[in-house]
Design a protein around this motif. Structure first.
Motif, mmCIF file in Angstrom:
data_model
loop_
_atom_site.group_PDB
_atom_site.id
_atom_site.type_symbol
_atom_site.label_atom_id
_atom_site.label_comp_id
_atom_site.label_asym_id
_atom_site.label_seq_id
_atom_site.Cartn_x
_atom_site.Cartn_y
_atom_site.Cartn_z
ATOM 1 N N THR A 66 0.818 -1.218 0.000
ATOM 2 C CA THR A 66 0.000 0.000 0.000
ATOM 3 C C THR A 66 0.847 1.262 0.000
ATOM 4 O O THR A 66 0.336 2.350 -0.313
ATOM 5 C CB THR A 66 -0.918 0.009 1.226
ATOM 6 O OG1 THR A 66 -0.117 0.018 2.423
ATOM 7 C CG2 THR A 66 -1.813 -1.222 1.230
ATOM 8 N N THR A 72 -5.923 3.018 -0.049
ATOM 9 C CA THR A 72 -5.590 1.648 -0.453
ATOM 10 C C THR A 72 -5.583 0.731 0.755
ATOM 11 O O THR A 72 -6.062 -0.412 0.685
ATOM 12 C CB THR A 72 -4.224 1.612 -1.165
ATOM 13 O OG1 THR A 72 -4.234 2.538 -2.255
ATOM 14 C CG2 THR A 72 -3.927 0.222 -1.693
ATOM 15 N N GLN A 73 -5.052 1.214 1.875
ATOM 16 C CA GLN A 73 -5.017 0.421 3.095
ATOM 17 C C GLN A 73 -6.411 0.055 3.559
ATOM 18 O O GLN A 73 -6.652 -1.048 4.063
ATOM 19 C CB GLN A 73 -4.268 1.198 4.186
ATOM 20 C CG GLN A 73 -4.094 0.444 5.497
ATOM 21 C CD GLN A 73 -3.074 -0.674 5.391
ATOM 22 O OE1 GLN A 73 -2.091 -0.542 4.674
ATOM 23 N NE2 GLN A 73 -3.317 -1.775 6.092
#
Length: 899
Positions: A66, A72-73
């Motif tokens: 990420t 994204t995480q």
């Protein structure tokens, strides 16, 4: 119903259907392709994974990078993530993808980010894309991400466009085999804005990136490459669908490319250019290296360059071929016409004015001779590579040896010339100076020969032409004579050097052929597997100058070290893992391969028609250098011969097993036949007698009832003896027979057996003869009595109406017991066979009698008591058979103790 030829022509392509079937048996690969980092590949992959999980798909995250991006995480929430494998690298702990944990978990779908990642040195595979291939082979679907600059065939193009060298690459075949390619694309302006916002790198890194790699020009070029490659992939999928569905269309003519691999580092650029051309044409291609006679063993740099170029071509999907010859252009064109090549790809030869005066370059020669094959010339713009194309100069030691040899040979020639000139008056002394030129060319090489030619030119002028002892020439014809002599000497040096190279090459080939011949001759006289493995290991070590081990996979145990030369006590876990990989996957593993490359051995499978039968491990003397072409060819031939020999040995073993099974089947048939007869006959007699007694009972006279009861008793005893024989044979073969070791009075045993036999065999004459000084023996009285009774039974059965004689006497330290009949006897060829199980040679009343177990049981019991038993025929008056048993007589001390 008639078949329309048009329908036959429109049938589905068998190769396309076979490829489809192969894909369905493996996992499916989906690649999220982007033009550059930061376009959102990982985000798109995780977003789709969340959707798949909601639909009930078993999704596991293997690796997701990420880079600290919060959005994204957040997409990892709710997705199962495999723990990473921790390992030490350069003094710090790093985390790597755990392929073994993924295989053990075996999800339906696994996400693996950054396909081009390089694994830690202790990993099973050096590259992450190789981990992905293993997961696909295990039937697991994989989603992964990739930037277009990491494609192997585009690495040099990207380097020229962006000025940044690409170190981590993925073979194009990985993308070609993907079931789906999803292009994740953003405009260069949008990507640059993402950099400024800190969504790709931290601010300091982002600032440096915009100044180097992330420029509008570079991003536009990379975006074009990604779009083109995705379009090519879509076109390939459409062609596959059309072929599988037998849909007519304008099919392209099959192209076949030949890429010429040279001796310098420029060959890698030629290989990549050939791979891009083959991909664009959907063509198969071959990477060819023409070995010039007598030069490969002298240059480690050439061996390394050629090996790297050929390995690169193999990763990019090419077939690898090597040929040998001095006419390079002729060999290339002959190979091209033989393999139906349509296009040739080669690099541009360097500009060497002096060399081109002597002959054309390889590129010019192929262009001149290739009248029916298209030729592509790859232009290399990197000046550094051009500089590396300079001819290899001799080393300092080679230079001094060549100069010294030339000076010494010319000096000796001058002295010889003085002597000949004084005695004979040489008219043209320059002729004798060809001798040192030829000697230097043959012994020291071309550079030494040219030096000898120059020194000969000067020495001839200084010592033999007027005015002498001056480097001047008085007559023009003398200068012309010296000049012609110099030219002839140089040409002679070149030809002699070439012949020297030819001689070296032929000597190497002769040694290789001699090694193969000796190996084949040794294998032809060996049948046992262990001998084959040891001879193979020693021969490979001798021929290749390497350490060699051979490992086998027995049926019950794990992989074991069967042979090694020089001897190796044991192998570590990594080496065994590489050997097991080569055995199971039928592909090389270990040193200079894609699987466990840090292992010191390179393990190669020994493949036959029945599959991989063993693994051969090779450890080079210098791990930094690859094998030369000659060494590689010799080792490959020896390994192939070893595989054939192992297969032959296994076939011999299989034939022995088949013969044993056939013999066992034969014995089983005999046993069943004997059982059916020898059990049914007494049972029938007993059943008939019992039925008569039950039904007729009181009507029978006392004598008849007595006869019937006697018949029941005799047949029951016969049945009991038969079952006892079977039990005894079973005990003997299983090793469960443990005879006692008592003092046995042989005379008493014989008398007891005589009384028993007279009751059992009434009407048959049996006599005995016992020596008065007969000593006792050590053994089991009951077993000895059983042996004697079986022998008497056998003698009455086969000896006819005559009597049986039992004789016991002492011969030296042995007690000898014989049982003799006067029947027809036994053939000499059957004297040993009568002791085999189920063997029956005699006939009673016109039929075979007995089961063939009696004498076999006797031999087993006698051996168990420490004695021997043999048969002798004829025995008496050229008739009869005598069975002779010998037992060691008991010592006096043992007798005293027993008393």
């Amino acid at each position: 119903m008639a078949r329309d030829d048009g329908d036959f022509d429109r049938r589905p392509d068998p190769d396309a259907l076979l490829a489809l079937s192969d894909k369905e048996s493996k996992g499916k690969l989906c690649v999220f392709l982007g033009a550059a980092p930061g376009v959102g590949k990982t985000y798109a992959m995780l977003a789709r994974a969340q959707t798949a999980k909601a639909e009930g798909v078993d999704v596991v995250v293997g690796v997701a990078e990420t880079h600290g991006r919060l959005e994204t995480q957040a997409l990892l929430n709710g997705l199962e993530t495999l723990p990473r494998r921790k390992c030490e690298y350069r003094g710090r702990i790093i985390e790597e993808f755990d392929i073994d944990a993924a295989l053990a978990r075996k999800p339906q779908l696994i996400l693996i980010d950054e396909l081009a990642h390089t694994n830690a040195p202790d990993s099973r595979h050096p590259k992450r894309w190789q981990d992905v291939e293993e997961l696909l082979d295990a039937g697991i679907d994989v989603w992964t991400t990739l930037n277009v600059q990491h494609l192997e065939s585009l690495a040099d193009v990207v380097s020229r466009v962006t000025g940044v060298a690409v170190r981590e690459t993925v073979p194009d075949r990985v993308l070609q085999k993907a079931a789906d390619v999803i292009l994740v694309d953003v405009t260069p302006d949008e990507l640059l804005q993402r950099l400024k916002d800190g969504k790709v790198y931290v601010p300091e890194t982002a600032k440096r990136a915009t100044q180097n790699f992330f420029t509008p020009r570079n991003l536009t070029a990379l975006r074009e490459l990604a779009l083109r490659r995705t379009a090519e992939r879509v076109d390939d999928q459409m062609v596959d669908f059309l072929r599988q569905g037998a849909i007519e269309g304008p099919w392209a003519t099959a192209e076949r490319l030949l890429v010429c691999v040279g001796r310098d580092a420029k060959s890698e650029a030629v290989v990549r250019a050939g791979a891009r051309l083959a991909t664009g044409l959907n063509a198969t291609w071959i990477a060819l290296y023409v070995e010039r006679a007598g030069q490969e063993e002298r240059s480690a740099e050439v061996v390394r360059n050629v090996d790297q170029a050929l390995r690169l071509a193999e990763r990019l999907g090419a077939e690898i071929e090597r040929v040998s010859g001095d006419d390079l252009a002729g060999e290339v064109l002959r190979f091209a016409r033989r393999e139906n090549i349509t296009q040739i790809v080669l690099g541009r030869s360097p500009a060497r004015p002096f060399a081109r005066l002597m002959r054309r370059s390889l590129t010019d020669e192929i262009l001149r001779q290739s009248t029916d094959i298209a030729v592509h010339v790859v232009v290399q713009e990197d000046g550094a590579l051009q500089a590396r194309r300079a001819p290899k100069l001799p080393t300092l030691s080679e230079t001094w040896r060549g100069v010294g040899g030339a000076a010494v040979s010319v000096t000796i020639t001058v002295l010889v010339g003085y002597v000949l000139d004084r005695w004979l008056g040489l008219a043209n002394p320059s002729v004798i100076f060809l001798l040192p030129v030829v000697l230097c060319a043959v012994g020291l090489g071309m550079w030494s020969a040219i030096m000898a030619a120059v020194l000969s030119f000067l020495a001839c002028d200084f010592f033999f032409f007027n005015p002498r002892y001056e480097l001047t020439i008085s007559q023009p014809q003398e200068f012309l004579s010296l000049l012609v002599a110099l030219v002839v000497a140089v040409i002679t040096a070149m030809l002699a050097s070439k012949m020297r190279n030819y001689a070296q090459n032929m000597r190497q080939r002769s040694q290789a052929m001699q090694s193969l011949f000796e190996f084949s001759r040794k294998l032809s006289t060996i049948t046992t597997l262990d001998d084959i493995l040891w001879v193979s290991a020693s021969q490979i070590q001798k021929a290749g100058g390497v350490s060699c081990v051979v490992l086998l996979m027995p049926e019950e145990t794990g992989l074991r070290l069967a042979a090694a030369w020089p001897p190796v006590d044991q192998m570590d876990a990594g080496e065994l893992a590489a050997a097991r990989w080569a055995l199971e996957k039928a592909e090389p593993a270990g040193w200079r391969t894609d699987t466990l490359p840090n292992v010191r051995f390179q393990f190669r499978p020994l493949t036959t028609a029945r599959g991989v039968v063993a693994v051969c491990g090779i450890e080079p003397k210098t791990p930094q250098e690859p094998f030369s072409a000659a060494t590689e060819g010799t080792i490959a031939a020896l390994i192939e011969q070893t595989a054939i020999a192992i297969d032959r040995s296994m076939l011999v073993g299989d034939s022995v097993k088949a013969a044993a099974l056939e013999e066992n089947e034969k014995l089983r048939t005999i046993l069943l036949s004997a059982l059916s007869h020898d059990l049914r006959t007494p049972l029938t007699s007993i059943t008939g007698a019992v039925t008569s007694l039950r039904e007729l009972g009181e009507k029978l006279s006392p004598e008849d009832r007595k006869d019937l009861l006697l018949s029941i008793e005799e047949e029951a005893g016969r049945l009991s003896r038969f079952i006892a024989n079977l039990l005894d044979m079973s005990r003997i073969e299983s090793g469960g027979l443990s005879p006692r070791s008592d003092l046995v009075n042989v005379a008493d045993v014989i008398r007891n057996v005589l009384e028993r036999s007279r009751k059992t065999f009434s009407g048959k004459d049996t006599s005995i003869s016992i020596a008065p000084d007969l000593p006792p023996i050590r053994g089991d009285a009951n077993l000895l009595g059983q042996v004697l009774f079986n022998l008497i039974d056998n003698a009455h059965k086969y000896g006819g109406p005559t009597g049986v004689i039992i004789h016991a006497r002492r011969e030296g330290a042995d007690v000898v017991i014989t049982v003799t009949d006067e029947g027809p006897g036994v053939k000499a060829a059957d004297l040993e066979r009568i002791f085999e199980k189920f063997y029956r040679s005699g006939r009673v009343d016109g039929r075979k009698a007995g089961t063939g177990l009696g004498l076999s049981i006797c031999r087993g019991l006698v051996k168990a008591m420490g004695g021997t038993i043999v048969a002798q025929s004829p025995a008496v008056r050229r008739r009869g058979t005598r069975i002779i048993m010998r037992f060691p007589a008991a010592s006096l001390s043992k007798q005293g103790v027993a008393a």
